[in-house]
Design an enzyme around this catalytic site. Structure first.
Site, mmCIF file in Angstrom:
data_model
loop_
_atom_site.group_PDB
_atom_site.id
_atom_site.type_symbol
_atom_site.label_atom_id
_atom_site.label_comp_id
_atom_site.label_asym_id
_atom_site.label_seq_id
_atom_site.Cartn_x
_atom_site.Cartn_y
_atom_site.Cartn_z
ATOM 1 N N ASN A 121 0.818 -1.210 0.000
ATOM 2 C CA ASN A 121 0.000 0.000 0.000
ATOM 3 C C ASN A 121 0.857 1.267 0.000
ATOM 4 O OD1 ASN A 121 -2.561 -0.939 -0.194
ATOM 5 N ND2 ASN A 121 -3.039 -0.844 1.990
ATOM 6 N N HIS A 122 0.307 2.319 -0.571
ATOM 7 C CA HIS A 122 0.926 3.639 -0.540
ATOM 8 C C HIS A 122 0.062 4.555 0.325
ATOM 9 C CE1 HIS A 122 3.223 3.163 -4.604
ATOM 10 N NE2 HIS A 122 2.999 1.977 -4.047
ATOM 11 N N ARG A 123 0.657 5.605 0.810
ATOM 12 C CA ARG A 123 -0.128 6.614 1.521
ATOM 13 C C ARG A 123 -1.106 7.278 0.548
ATOM 14 N NH1 ARG A 123 2.720 10.582 5.752
ATOM 15 N NH2 ARG A 123 0.531 11.231 5.763
#
Length: 218
Positions: free
Chosen positions: A90-92
């Site tokens: 996941n990315h921010r």
């Protein structure tokens, strides 16, 4: 020649007519050695081009240091092309950029502002779940017992026991049985019976005679 039912630790349990083992079908318990990947007995996966590393093939973003786990129940059936997209990649999404700068920096990544603080909840499949070809299971999905996922579906969130889901995003298109029957099946939990007893009552388990199945309880 009749072959005995294979042990759940058998790597290639499917025997072809010529007596050879089918390399593209594996009992996952025999091939998964990953601290965040949990597999129940007799759950299998198939691949047209069998990989060397089945854990990475099925869950490419599940790392030994991941916060979350991927857990599969017993007797799950995973078709070719299925991928579990776990949360560790996941990315921010709460800032101006989603770019993971820390991944490409030799400095210690821990605590860097370009990485999310927590990867997310576990992804969990119940027992006797069938995932069709090229299905995708998103982070934190929780699939109940007896769920069928149609080919190409993208599954997220909670899926109730014995539902059939299809589409992107996947939605429940029908329930396999009524609520009373589902409750009785979950109470019977045939997947916990000894394998010899399961095979003895294969007709009741794979058929639709609840009374026969309840009489078969060991």
């Amino acid at each position: 020649m009749t072959h005995p039912f294979p042990d759940p630790d058998t790597r290639n349990p499917l025997i072809l007519p010529d007596g050879s083992a089918h390399a593209g079908t594996v009992f996952l318990k025999a091939v998964i050695d990953h601290p965040r990947f949990i597999v129940g007995d007799y759950s299998y996966a198939s691949a047209t081009h069998p990989p060397e590393d089945w854990a990475t093939h099925l869950a490419p973003y599940l790392f030994p240091v991941s916060d979350e786990k991927l857990a599969l129940g017993k007797f799950c059936q995973i078709a070719d092309g299925v991928v579990f997209i776990t949360a560790s990649a996941n990315h921010r999404r709460d800032g101006f950029s989603t770019y993971p700068f820390a991944v490409f920096d030799h400095a210690t990544a821990a605590g860097r502002p370009s990485l999310p603080e927590w990867s997310g909840p576990d992804t969990v499949l119940g027992h006797d779940v069938w995932l069709g070809k090229d299905a995708r299971v998103l982070p934190g999905a929780r699939l109940g017992n007896g769920v069928i996922v149609s080919a190409g579906a993208v599954v997220r969130g909670a899926v109730p026991d014995y539902a059939v889901v299809a589409g992107n995003p996947a939605r429940v298109v029908k329930m396999r049985f009524d609520a009373k029957t589902i409750a009785r099946l979950n109470a019977l939990a045939w997947w916990d019976w000894p394998i010899e007893h399961i095979l003895e009552h294969e007709a009741a388990i794979c058929g639709a005679d609840m009374e026969a199945l309840e009489r078969a309880v060991p």
